[in-house]
Design a protein around this motif. Structure first.
Motif, PDB file in Angstrom:
ATOM      1  N   SER A   3       0.826  -1.201   0.000  1.00  0.00           N
ATOM      2  CA  SER A   3       0.000   0.000   0.000  1.00  0.00           C
ATOM      3  C   SER A   3       0.865   1.258   0.000  1.00  0.00           C
ATOM      4  CB  SER A   3      -0.898   0.022   1.236  1.00  0.00           C
ATOM      5  OG  SER A   3      -0.119   0.204   2.412  1.00  0.00           O
ATOM      6  N   LEU A  12      -3.771  -1.132  -7.733  1.00  0.00           N
ATOM      7  CA  LEU A  12      -4.907  -1.942  -7.293  1.00  0.00           C
ATOM      8  C   LEU A  12      -5.673  -1.208  -6.200  1.00  0.00           C
ATOM      9  CD1 LEU A  12      -2.237  -4.058  -7.690  1.00  0.00           C
ATOM     10  CD2 LEU A  12      -4.188  -5.595  -7.663  1.00  0.00           C
ATOM     11  N   GLU A  13      -6.977  -1.392  -6.231  1.00  0.00           N
ATOM     12  CA  GLU A  13      -7.857  -0.759  -5.247  1.00  0.00           C
ATOM     13  C   GLU A  13      -8.641  -1.853  -4.541  1.00  0.00           C
ATOM     14  OE1 GLU A  13     -10.666   3.142  -5.353  1.00  0.00           O
ATOM     15  OE2 GLU A  13     -10.889   1.757  -7.025  1.00  0.00           O
ATOM     16  N   TYR A  14      -8.767  -1.739  -3.225  1.00  0.00           N
ATOM     17  CA  TYR A  14      -9.502  -2.751  -2.476  1.00  0.00           C
ATOM     18  C   TYR A  14     -10.998  -2.556  -2.690  1.00  0.00           C
ATOM     19  CZ  TYR A  14     -10.859  -6.044   1.065  1.00  0.00           C
ATOM     20  OH  TYR A  14     -11.405  -7.129   1.709  1.00  0.00           O
ATOM     21  N   SER A  15     -11.693  -3.646  -3.008  1.00  0.00           N
ATOM     22  CA  SER A  15     -13.136  -3.628  -3.208  1.00  0.00           C
ATOM     23  C   SER A  15     -13.806  -4.353  -2.045  1.00  0.00           C
ATOM     24  CB  SER A  15     -13.497  -4.319  -4.527  1.00  0.00           C
ATOM     25  OG  SER A  15     -14.885  -4.555  -4.601  1.00  0.00           O
ATOM     26  N   GLU A  16     -14.607  -3.634  -1.295  1.00  0.00           N
ATOM     27  CA  GLU A  16     -15.354  -4.245  -0.191  1.00  0.00           C
ATOM     28  C   GLU A  16     -16.310  -5.307  -0.733  1.00  0.00           C
ATOM     29  OE1 GLU A  16     -15.043  -3.865   3.074  1.00  0.00           O
ATOM     30  OE2 GLU A  16     -13.508  -2.317   2.938  1.00  0.00           O
ATOM     31  N   GLU A  65     -16.032  -7.205  -3.424  1.00  0.00           N
ATOM     32  CA  GLU A  65     -15.302  -8.405  -3.846  1.00  0.00           C
ATOM     33  C   GLU A  65     -14.512  -9.034  -2.696  1.00  0.00           C
ATOM     34  OE1 GLU A  65     -15.359  -9.747  -6.985  1.00  0.00           O
ATOM     35  OE2 GLU A  65     -16.815  -8.212  -7.562  1.00  0.00           O
ATOM     36  N   GLY A  66     -14.198  -8.220  -1.691  1.00  0.00           N
ATOM     37  CA  GLY A  66     -13.360  -8.701  -0.604  1.00  0.00           C
ATOM     38  C   GLY A  66     -11.937  -8.976  -1.057  1.00  0.00           C
ATOM     39  N   ASP A  67     -11.516  -8.246  -2.092  1.00  0.00           N
ATOM     40  CA  ASP A  67     -10.192  -8.463  -2.672  1.00  0.00           C
ATOM     41  C   ASP A  67      -9.751  -7.190  -3.400  1.00  0.00           C
ATOM     42  OD1 ASP A  67      -7.868  -9.785  -3.356  1.00  0.00           O
ATOM     43  OD2 ASP A  67      -8.839 -11.237  -4.678  1.00  0.00           O
ATOM     44  N   TYR A  68      -8.508  -7.205  -3.846  1.00  0.00           N
ATOM     45  CA  TYR A  68      -7.979  -6.086  -4.618  1.00  0.00           C
ATOM     46  C   TYR A  68      -8.348  -6.252  -6.087  1.00  0.00           C
ATOM     47  CZ  TYR A  68      -5.300  -4.710  -0.565  1.00  0.00           C
ATOM     48  OH  TYR A  68      -4.942  -4.295   0.682  1.00  0.00           O
ATOM     49  N   CYS A  73      -4.404   3.650  -2.956  1.00  0.00           N
ATOM     50  CA  CYS A  73      -4.266   2.353  -3.623  1.00  0.00           C
ATOM     51  C   CYS A  73      -3.043   1.582  -3.142  1.00  0.00           C
ATOM     52  CB  CYS A  73      -4.187   2.564  -5.134  1.00  0.00           C
ATOM     53  SG  CYS A  73      -5.769   3.031  -5.858  1.00  0.00           S
ATOM     54  N   SER A  74      -2.955   0.367  -3.654  1.00  0.00           N
ATOM     55  CA  SER A  74      -1.809  -0.502  -3.414  1.00  0.00           C
ATOM     56  C   SER A  74      -1.158  -0.808  -4.761  1.00  0.00           C
ATOM     57  CB  SER A  74      -2.257  -1.793  -2.733  1.00  0.00           C
ATOM     58  OG  SER A  74      -2.737  -1.519  -1.433  1.00  0.00           O
TER      59      SER A  74
END
Length: 86
Positions: free
Chosen positions: A17, A48-52, A54-57, A71-72
């Motif tokens: 991150s 990459l952006e974390y998606s709540e 999807e529970g993933d990046y 972002c990461s």
């Protein structure tokens, strides 16, 4: 590749991150922000952006420079090849 770009590439072999990079590299936010933008432009890293939901990046299809600090990042194959050539 600048020294800071090289050190960022050292860190992004695995997902990292913005805040983690800031802590690990000890540089100021604006310098890190500008360096990440340059690496994104060179296609040396992926954003990459974390998606709540999807529970993933989720990889952004095109870099969004307004979200750099949120972002990461992870190295691309092109970035790894360039980094290892040094």
């Amino acid at each position: 590749m600048s020294d800071l770009e090289f050190h960022v590439m050292d860190e992004v072999y695995f997902l990292c991150s913005f805040s983690q990079l800031l802590s690990d590299l000890g540089c100021n936010e604006e310098l890190l922000n500008d360096t990440l933008i340059e690496l994104l432009r060179k296609d040396f890293i992926q954003q990459l952006e974390y998606s709540e939901e999807e529970g993933d990046y989720i990889k952004l299809d095109t870099p969004d420079f307004s979200k750099v600090k949120a972002c990461s990042y992870v190295a691309t194959k092109k970035g790894l090849l360039e980094h290892n050539a040094k």
